[in-house]
Write a protein that holds these residues in place. Structure first.
Motif, PDB file in Angstrom:
ATOM      1  N   PRO A   1      -7.393   8.323  -5.328  1.00  0.00           N
ATOM      2  CA  PRO A   1      -7.398   7.760  -6.687  1.00  0.00           C
ATOM      3  C   PRO A   1      -6.011   7.440  -7.230  1.00  0.00           C
ATOM      4  O   PRO A   1      -5.878   6.599  -8.130  1.00  0.00           O
ATOM      5  CB  PRO A   1      -8.087   8.842  -7.522  1.00  0.00           C
ATOM      6  N   ASP A   2      -4.980   8.076  -6.712  1.00  0.00           N
ATOM      7  CA  ASP A   2      -3.618   7.835  -7.194  1.00  0.00           C
ATOM      8  C   ASP A   2      -2.842   6.869  -6.312  1.00  0.00           C
ATOM      9  O   ASP A   2      -1.685   6.553  -6.618  1.00  0.00           O
ATOM     10  CB  ASP A   2      -2.844   9.162  -7.284  1.00  0.00           C
TER      11      ASP A   2
ATOM     12  N   VAL B   1       0.857  -1.183   0.000  1.00  0.00           N
ATOM     13  CA  VAL B   1       0.000   0.000   0.000  1.00  0.00           C
ATOM     14  C   VAL B   1       0.891   1.229   0.000  1.00  0.00           C
ATOM     15  O   VAL B   1       1.730   1.400   0.891  1.00  0.00           O
ATOM     16  CB  VAL B   1      -0.940   0.040   1.226  1.00  0.00           C
ATOM     17  N   ILE B   2       0.716   2.066  -1.008  1.00  0.00           N
ATOM     18  CA  ILE B   2       1.428   3.341  -1.092  1.00  0.00           C
ATOM     19  C   ILE B   2       0.380   4.434  -1.185  1.00  0.00           C
ATOM     20  O   ILE B   2      -0.401   4.476  -2.142  1.00  0.00           O
ATOM     21  CB  ILE B   2       2.359   3.400  -2.310  1.00  0.00           C
ATOM     22  N   SER B   3       0.340   5.287  -0.202  1.00  0.00           N
ATOM     23  CA  SER B   3      -0.659   6.348  -0.169  1.00  0.00           C
ATOM     24  C   SER B   3       0.007   7.697  -0.430  1.00  0.00           C
ATOM     25  O   SER B   3       0.810   8.170   0.388  1.00  0.00           O
ATOM     26  CB  SER B   3      -1.373   6.384   1.187  1.00  0.00           C
ATOM     27  N   HIS B   4      -0.329   8.283  -1.570  1.00  0.00           N
ATOM     28  CA  HIS B   4       0.137   9.641  -1.850  1.00  0.00           C
ATOM     29  C   HIS B   4      -0.746  10.648  -1.112  1.00  0.00           C
ATOM     30  O   HIS B   4      -0.290  11.728  -0.752  1.00  0.00           O
ATOM     31  CB  HIS B   4       0.108   9.896  -3.354  1.00  0.00           C
TER      32      HIS B   4
ATOM     33  N   SER C   1      -5.029  -8.148   6.714  1.00  0.00           N
ATOM     34  CA  SER C   1      -6.076  -7.366   7.373  1.00  0.00           C
ATOM     35  C   SER C   1      -5.692  -5.896   7.455  1.00  0.00           C
ATOM     36  O   SER C   1      -6.525  -4.998   7.236  1.00  0.00           O
ATOM     37  CB  SER C   1      -6.339  -7.920   8.779  1.00  0.00           C
ATOM     38  N   LEU C   2      -4.435  -5.631   7.744  1.00  0.00           N
ATOM     39  CA  LEU C   2      -3.972  -4.251   7.829  1.00  0.00           C
ATOM     40  C   LEU C   2      -4.001  -3.576   6.462  1.00  0.00           C
ATOM     41  O   LEU C   2      -4.356  -2.399   6.348  1.00  0.00           O
ATOM     42  CB  LEU C   2      -2.566  -4.203   8.422  1.00  0.00           C
ATOM     43  N   GLU C   3      -3.670  -4.323   5.426  1.00  0.00           N
ATOM     44  CA  GLU C   3      -3.720  -3.771   4.069  1.00  0.00           C
ATOM     45  C   GLU C   3      -5.128  -3.323   3.711  1.00  0.00           C
ATOM     46  O   GLU C   3      -5.324  -2.246   3.125  1.00  0.00           O
ATOM     47  CB  GLU C   3      -3.273  -4.829   3.064  1.00  0.00           C
ATOM     48  N   LEU C   4      -6.100  -4.149   4.035  1.00  0.00           N
ATOM     49  CA  LEU C   4      -7.485  -3.789   3.751  1.00  0.00           C
ATOM     50  C   LEU C   4      -7.877  -2.526   4.507  1.00  0.00           C
ATOM     51  O   LEU C   4      -8.549  -1.643   3.961  1.00  0.00           O
ATOM     52  CB  LEU C   4      -8.412  -4.943   4.120  1.00  0.00           C
ATOM     53  N   ALA C   5      -7.472  -2.444   5.770  1.00  0.00           N
ATOM     54  CA  ALA C   5      -7.791  -1.260   6.575  1.00  0.00           C
ATOM     55  C   ALA C   5      -7.154  -0.001   5.988  1.00  0.00           C
ATOM     56  O   ALA C   5      -7.785   1.059   5.933  1.00  0.00           O
ATOM     57  CB  ALA C   5      -7.327  -1.474   8.014  1.00  0.00           C
ATOM     58  N   LEU C   6      -5.924  -0.122   5.514  1.00  0.00           N
ATOM     59  CA  LEU C   6      -5.212   1.024   4.949  1.00  0.00           C
ATOM     60  C   LEU C   6      -5.797   1.459   3.612  1.00  0.00           C
ATOM     61  O   LEU C   6      -5.675   2.617   3.211  1.00  0.00           O
ATOM     62  CB  LEU C   6      -3.728   0.690   4.780  1.00  0.00           C
ATOM     63  N   ALA C   7      -6.425   0.519   2.921  1.00  0.00           N
ATOM     64  CA  ALA C   7      -7.001   0.832   1.615  1.00  0.00           C
ATOM     65  C   ALA C   7      -8.362   1.522   1.724  1.00  0.00           C
ATOM     66  O   ALA C   7      -8.841   2.097   0.747  1.00  0.00           O
ATOM     67  CB  ALA C   7      -7.147  -0.437   0.788  1.00  0.00           C
ATOM     68  N   LYS C   8      -8.970   1.477   2.884  1.00  0.00           N
ATOM     69  CA  LYS C   8     -10.334   2.000   3.033  1.00  0.00           C
ATOM     70  C   LYS C   8     -10.436   3.457   2.607  1.00  0.00           C
ATOM     71  O   LYS C   8     -11.424   3.873   1.980  1.00  0.00           O
ATOM     72  CB  LYS C   8     -10.814   1.848   4.484  1.00  0.00           C
ATOM     73  N   HIS C   9      -9.446   4.262   2.942  1.00  0.00           N
ATOM     74  CA  HIS C   9      -9.494   5.694   2.634  1.00  0.00           C
ATOM     75  C   HIS C   9      -8.459   6.072   1.571  1.00  0.00           C
ATOM     76  O   HIS C   9      -7.884   7.160   1.613  1.00  0.00           O
ATOM     77  CB  HIS C   9      -9.275   6.505   3.908  1.00  0.00           C
ATOM     78  N   ALA C  10      -8.240   5.163   0.622  1.00  0.00           N
ATOM     79  CA  ALA C  10      -7.253   5.412  -0.428  1.00  0.00           C
ATOM     80  C   ALA C  10      -7.732   6.493  -1.390  1.00  0.00           C
ATOM     81  O   ALA C  10      -8.927   6.612  -1.685  1.00  0.00           O
ATOM     82  CB  ALA C  10      -6.980   4.126  -1.197  1.00  0.00           C
TER      83      ALA C  10
END
Length: 245
Positions: free
Chosen positions: A33-34, A3-6, A22-31
């Motif tokens: 568009p980039d 997960v890379i969040s700009h 599980s942590l990846e899914l949690a981090l993706a919740k508020h991703a």
């Protein structure tokens, strides 16, 4: 998954058997568009309604022949739950980021300046506990021998070292290492540092990306010889984190 969040300027390096999915899914919740999200536990992700994989494929390396073959027979009817042209195109496109990608390779793809600017973190776990978790998971799948000693003798703890994923040689590359033994406390710290809209420690409690085998006392699996194998093959993370048997 990586997960890379700009949007929130962080990079999560996924390690093995550390609640990473599980942590990846949690981090993706508020991703945004980039942001980069790689595939993991897609059935669970859909149930949760969280964003799916995005920006993890390298379109410049698309193989035309593979695309043409992949498009044959597509329906274009996503409501029917069938394979669409977009899914076919994605499947024929080489991965740019992938699951369990090392910090060194992520930095190469992301660029040194962004890597230095973003908050980078991972999760580590007591190697003696990790070895038992890995053994039980693989044994359940029929991919490990009945003997725990035989499993360790295969050298799997050295080959599948988590330390190699977040370190460059002997030096950790990430800013912060979450301790699985203190997951709630450390994830609360991460949430604050990246300015995440929710407390990750609370969010992850409702996510079960993979079914576990139940809690066990890992010490019951060990004799002196097994204990020494893990101590030898995981010496770097044991020293770094101060783990004890």
């Amino acid at each position: 998954m990586t997960v890379i969040s700009h949007r929130h300027q962080f990079v999560f390096i996924k390690t093995r058997k550390t609640a990473g999915s599980s942590l990846e899914l949690a981090l993706a919740k508020h991703a945004g568009p980039d942001d980069v999200i790689t595939p993991v536990a897609e059935g669970q992700r859909k149930k949760l309604g969280f964003p799916g994989p995005q920006n993890d494929r390298f379109l410049d390396n698309v193989r035309p022949g593979a695309v043409i073959r992949g498009l044959q027979g597509y329906t274009g009817d996503p409501l029917a739950g069938e394979r669409t042209w977009l899914q076919a195109l994605r499947d024929a496109t080489p991965s740019f980021y992938h699951q369990h990608m090392s910090a060194r390779h992520v930095r190469q793809q992301l660029g040194g300046q962004r890597w230095a600017r973003y908050f980078t973190f991972t999760v580590e776990r007591n190697p003696w506990a990790l070895a038992v978790s890995r053994y039980r998971y693989r044994h359940k799948q029929g991919k490990a021998p009945d003997s725990f000693r035989e499993f360790l003798d295969s050298g799997i703890m050295a080959r599948k070292s988590n330390f190699k994923l977040y370190a460059d040689g002997e030096r950790p590359m990430v800013d912060y290492i979450v301790r699985m033994e203190h997951l709630a406390e450390d994830l609360a710290e991460v949430s604050e540092r990246i300015g995440y809209p929710e407390n990750l420690a609370e969010l992850i409690q409702g996510i079960h990306a993979k079914s576990g085998g139940g809690k066990v006392d890992y010490r019951t699996y060990y004799d002196d010889a097994c204990r020494e194998i893990v101590a030898r093959e995981c010496a770097r993370e044991i020293e770094l984190m101060g783990y004890q048997f």
